[in-house]
Design an enzyme around this catalytic site. Sequence first.
Site, PDB file in Angstrom:
ATOM      1  N   ASP A   1     -15.197  34.951  46.010  1.00  0.00           N
ATOM      2  CA  ASP A   1     -16.403  35.610  46.819  1.00  0.00           C
ATOM      3  C   ASP A   1     -16.056  35.212  48.040  1.00  0.00           C
ATOM      4  OD1 ASP A   1     -18.048  35.231  44.761  1.00  0.00           O
ATOM      5  OD2 ASP A   1     -18.715  33.413  44.811  1.00  0.00           O
TER       6      ASP A   1
ATOM      7  N   HIS B   1     -22.676  28.975  42.557  1.00  0.00           N
ATOM      8  CA  HIS B   1     -21.897  29.894  41.945  1.00  0.00           C
ATOM      9  C   HIS B   1     -21.712  31.875  42.228  1.00  0.00           C
ATOM     10  CE1 HIS B   1     -20.688  31.585  37.994  1.00  0.00           C
ATOM     11  NE2 HIS B   1     -22.102  31.606  37.319  1.00  0.00           N
TER      12      HIS B   1
ATOM     13  N   HIS C   1     -12.524  26.100  44.223  1.00  0.00           N
ATOM     14  CA  HIS C   1     -13.268  26.619  41.971  1.00  0.00           C
ATOM     15  C   HIS C   1     -13.246  25.141  41.143  1.00  0.00           C
ATOM     16  CE1 HIS C   1     -13.666  29.186  38.920  1.00  0.00           C
ATOM     17  NE2 HIS C   1     -13.917  29.572  39.756  1.00  0.00           N
TER      18      HIS C   1
HETATM   19  N1  CMC Z   1     -15.671  23.329  51.661  1.00  0.00           N
HETATM   20  C1  CMC Z   1     -15.111  21.908  51.380  1.00  0.00           C
HETATM   21  N2  CMC Z   1     -15.415  20.627  50.610  1.00  0.00           N
HETATM   22  C2  CMC Z   1     -15.506  21.099  49.144  1.00  0.00           C
HETATM   23  C3  CMC Z   1     -15.546  22.634  49.049  1.00  0.00           C
HETATM   24  C4  CMC Z   1     -15.243  23.478  49.780  1.00  0.00           C
HETATM   25  N3  CMC Z   1     -16.170  24.317  49.542  1.00  0.00           N
HETATM   26  N4  CMC Z   1     -15.414  22.697  47.474  1.00  0.00           N
HETATM   27  C5  CMC Z   1     -15.213  21.315  47.234  1.00  0.00           C
HETATM   28  N5  CMC Z   1     -15.165  20.398  48.542  1.00  0.00           N
HETATM   29  C6  CMC Z   1     -14.600  18.665  47.985  1.00  0.00           C
HETATM   30  C7  CMC Z   1     -15.966  18.001  47.433  1.00  0.00           C
HETATM   31  O1  CMC Z   1     -16.366  17.994  48.610  1.00  0.00           O
HETATM   32  C8  CMC Z   1     -15.104  17.216  47.233  1.00  0.00           C
HETATM   33  O2  CMC Z   1     -14.807  16.292  48.110  1.00  0.00           O
HETATM   34  P1  CMC Z   1     -14.284  13.956  48.014  1.00  0.00           P
HETATM   35  O3  CMC Z   1     -13.683  14.406  46.952  1.00  0.00           O
HETATM   36  O4  CMC Z   1     -14.362  14.204  49.235  1.00  0.00           O
HETATM   37  O5  CMC Z   1     -15.913  14.363  47.315  1.00  0.00           O
HETATM   38  C9  CMC Z   1     -14.115  17.865  46.319  1.00  0.00           C
HETATM   39  O6  CMC Z   1     -13.355  18.984  47.096  1.00  0.00           O
HETATM   40  C10 CMC Z   1     -14.099  18.065  44.956  1.00  0.00           C
HETATM   41  O7  CMC Z   1     -15.324  18.870  44.849  1.00  0.00           O
HETATM   42  P2  CMC Z   1     -16.320  18.919  43.875  1.00  0.00           P
HETATM   43  O8  CMC Z   1     -17.308  19.664  43.968  1.00  0.00           O
HETATM   44  O9  CMC Z   1     -16.228  17.694  43.565  1.00  0.00           O
HETATM   45  O10 CMC Z   1     -15.649  20.056  42.715  1.00  0.00           O
HETATM   46  P3  CMC Z   1     -16.451  20.923  41.831  1.00  0.00           P
HETATM   47  O11 CMC Z   1     -15.431  21.891  41.211  1.00  0.00           O
HETATM   48  O12 CMC Z   1     -17.559  19.933  41.613  1.00  0.00           O
HETATM   49  O13 CMC Z   1     -16.962  22.320  42.434  1.00  0.00           O
HETATM   50  C11 CMC Z   1     -17.052  24.682  43.957  1.00  0.00           C
HETATM   51  C12 CMC Z   1     -16.426  23.738  42.295  1.00  0.00           C
HETATM   52  C13 CMC Z   1     -16.743  25.822  43.564  1.00  0.00           C
HETATM   53  C14 CMC Z   1     -18.396  23.867  43.529  1.00  0.00           C
HETATM   54  C15 CMC Z   1     -17.109  24.169  45.016  1.00  0.00           C
HETATM   55  O14 CMC Z   1     -15.875  24.437  45.495  1.00  0.00           O
HETATM   56  C16 CMC Z   1     -17.270  24.992  45.820  1.00  0.00           C
HETATM   57  O15 CMC Z   1     -19.206  24.271  46.142  1.00  0.00           O
HETATM   58  N6  CMC Z   1     -17.277  25.679  46.460  1.00  0.00           N
HETATM   59  C17 CMC Z   1     -17.676  26.393  48.102  1.00  0.00           C
HETATM   60  C18 CMC Z   1     -19.264  27.306  46.727  1.00  0.00           C
HETATM   61  C19 CMC Z   1     -17.936  28.358  46.138  1.00  0.00           C
HETATM   62  O16 CMC Z   1     -17.152  29.105  47.343  1.00  0.00           O
HETATM   63  N7  CMC Z   1     -18.513  29.021  45.398  1.00  0.00           N
HETATM   64  C20 CMC Z   1     -17.665  29.908  44.326  1.00  0.00           C
HETATM   65  C21 CMC Z   1     -17.024  29.954  43.682  1.00  0.00           C
HETATM   66  S1  CMC Z   1     -15.775  31.061  42.509  1.00  0.00           S
HETATM   67  C22 CMC Z   1     -17.175  32.416  41.942  1.00  0.00           C
HETATM   68  C23 CMC Z   1     -18.594  31.794  40.629  1.00  0.00           C
HETATM   69  O17 CMC Z   1     -18.124  30.426  40.312  1.00  0.00           O
HETATM   70  O18 CMC Z   1     -19.421  31.963  40.501  1.00  0.00           O
END
Ligand code: CMC
Length: 448
Positions: free
Chosen positions: A383, A286, A327
């Site tokens: 971010d 987050h 996201h």
């Molecule tokens: N790098 C590599 N792979 C990723 C990433 C990433 N940053 N984000 C998602 N994926 C992949 C993930 O492994 C999955 O792949 P597969 O379908 O093969 O299993 C797919 O994309 C979907 O990911 P998810 O985890 O199901 O997506 P989510 O909606 O649950 O997660 C997220 C959203 C923001 C937590 C995630 O994209 C992430 O961990 N990003 C990196 C951390 C980040 O930058 N967070 C800040 C978010 S914006 C500000 C805030 O909210 O505070």
Amino acid sequence: MGTVETAKGEETGASAAEGRKDALTIKDERTGRVYEVPIKHGTIRAMDLRQIKTSPDDFGLMTYDPAFMNTAHCTSRITYIDGDKGILQYRGYPIDVLAEKCTYLEVAYLLLYGELPNRKQYDEWVHAITYHTMIHESLKKVMDAFNYDAHPMGMLIATVAAMSTFYPEGRDVHDPAVRTKQVHRLIAKMPTIAAFAYKHSMGMPYVYPSNDLDYTSNFLTMLFKTPAENYKPNPTLVRALDILFILHADHEQNCGTNAMRGIGSAHTDPYSALAGAAAALYGPLHGGANEEVLKMLAEIGSISRVPEFIKEVKEGKGEKRLMGFGHRVYKNFDPRAKIIKRMAEEVFEVTGRNPLLDIALELERIALQDDYFVKRKLYPNVDFYSGLIYQAIGLPTAAFTVLFAIPRTSGWLAQWGELLEDPEEKIARPRQVYLGASERPFKAMDKR
Ligand code: CMC
């Protein structure tokens, strides 16, 4: 088909006029019964499913939705996001317009009260915030008690929670005047607490707020002024930080806001609820991501290492992530990231170019054409570039999430106020699907 059972609900005027019924017909194959569930605002009420039972003593159907992927837990009139189109609006105003034309305090007022303030309202609001920026000397002592290397977010969370003991009247959450007072206090004191946490980590004396400065200049001054040297904040950096505050002020039902509403639903005082929301924000998935982005860029170290790092992320299959990418809601682009990327150039003209920017740009360039990221709709989020700006302004990486928490305070408080005014408001209490052992006989310890 069996008999049609209907759940109570309203039909929208538009669909009635079109001769269309906004309803969902569900057939339960277990019993052969058919149910009609109203659809309103593109949703069905989960409680309407409770009537779907196999027998009178059956609990009734529930939905299973880990991580609330498809569940609206409230109605809200504060922030609108269309993740596919990359739209973000506060109270109907596009984020880029607000970022260009407003101050952060103007936007905070908009989030809290629903309308942009007129001159008189704005002046009164700014005055109220300015005259609540000092913190109790005993609260300062609470902060003094932390170890020299305490994480600023840990200090912020604990100090905000401690504020509930300084302002016990804040527990009267149903009195709007009392609520307003705590709103003033929280928005005003967050920068002071954040700056004191930073000074503490540097082993430097705290700098008290100055009422002759605007919100953001005051914050920068509390951060960078020392007894030995005066400090005059650069107007470009002040404006950049103020815009970053606007961009971070609210983001509808994210993890931190969900914590704020969840805790607030127990009618907990706003300080304790906000400490919980800030704790959620602290997490690396987050608000903690801005700190992680900088660590990642430093770990990559040079442009030539970018392809190798991307390869590691792809092979890590979710274990290693490209921080600042992806996201839950935005599946096209994050409109905040676009504004920040533009702003970074202006900041670097004042501060000099952050060498990590080139690594970030290369990472973005490669990722945006790589099938792995394109297929999963992973784009830079808020971010990705914000940390580079914070670093250029002179802030240590550990303080980045605190810079997110300061402006998000207005969003959390707006959401909290909306919750308390909501006639449907109740204590948040999700259900579970129990998959554990069924009742079994107890075994004495010597028989286990
Ligand atoms: N790098 C590599 N792979 C990723 C990433 C990433 N940053 N984000 C998602 N994926 C992949 C993930 O492994 C999955 O792949 P597969 O379908 O093969 O299993 C797919 O994309 C979907 O990911 P998810 O985890 O199901 O997506 P989510 O909606 O649950 O997660 C997220 C959203 C923001 C937590 C995630 O994209 C992430 O961990 N990003 C990196 C951390 C980040 O930058 N967070 C800040 C978010 S914006 C500000 C805030 O909210 O505070």
